[in-house]
Design an enzyme around this catalytic site. Structure first.
Site, short mmCIF file in Angstrom:
data_model
loop_
_atom_site.label_atom_id
_atom_site.label_comp_id
_atom_site.label_asym_id
_atom_site.label_seq_id
_atom_site.Cartn_x
_atom_site.Cartn_y
_atom_site.Cartn_z
CG HIS A 140 -2.08 -0.93 1.05
ND1 HIS A 140 -1.96 -2.30 1.15
CD2 HIS A 140 -3.37 -0.69 0.73
CE1 HIS A 140 -3.12 -2.86 0.92
NE2 HIS A 140 -3.99 -1.91 0.66
CB ALA B 79 -10.86 2.24 4.83
#
Length: 165
Positions: free
Chosen positions: A68, A119
């Site tokens: 990520h 998120a």
């Protein structure tokens, strides 16, 4: 957008290609999930993929986390990550905000050995920065588990965008 019913009928290869970027640069997850078809719902597909990650060796989980991008960083990333960060205002940081994000990202990564993951849907840059400032005080074990939980939420958002319920 594809329906779950249409997805179920795809070949193993097509299934994997369609869902290959649900988990950042980790097509091995939908590839394994393909063998568990049919799924009764989008949530059961998601849970299957979560279970695959949860049962993977810790090294593979860490590799998933490390794939990520840093939030707010100006690096090349997947289309999904770019869209998600843009939606949270992270692509429009002032110079000072960008420097603050870089500094905090570096502190976080130095402490934990992986990027800060959140998120970001429904959050703005201030929410994200506050979460970073708060979570940097966690233990490595807590942050590892939190990073995976955030990845699972990101994957659910991505599945909801790809698959019509």
């Amino acid at each position: 957008m594809i329906t779950l019913e249409m997805l179920q009928k795809k070949s193993h290869k097509e299934f994997t290609e369609i869902l290959g970027d649900t988990f950042e640069h980790s097509p091995w997850i939908p590839e394994q999930a393909s063998a568990s078809r049919p799924f009764s719902s989008l949530l059961s597909l998601h849970q299957c993929m979560v279970d695959i990650v949860n049962h993977a060796p810790k090294e593979m989980q860490m590799d998933l986390i490390r794939k990520h991008p840093n939030l707010g960083d100006k690096v090349e990333m997947t289309a999904d990550s770019t869209k998600e960060q843009r939606g949270a205002g992270l692509k429009d940081l002032t110079v000072l905000e960008y420097e603050n994000f870089l500094t905090l990202n570096k502190r976080y990564e130095n402490k934990f050995g992986f990027p800060f993951i959140l998120a970001v849907r429904g959050k703005d840059k201030h929410d994200i920065y506050e979460a970073m400032e708060s979570r940097i005080h966690h233990t490595e074990e807590t942050e590892f588990e939190t990073a995976l939980a955030e990845i699972y939420q990101i994957a659910l958002f991505r599945l909801q965008e790809k698959i019509k319920s």
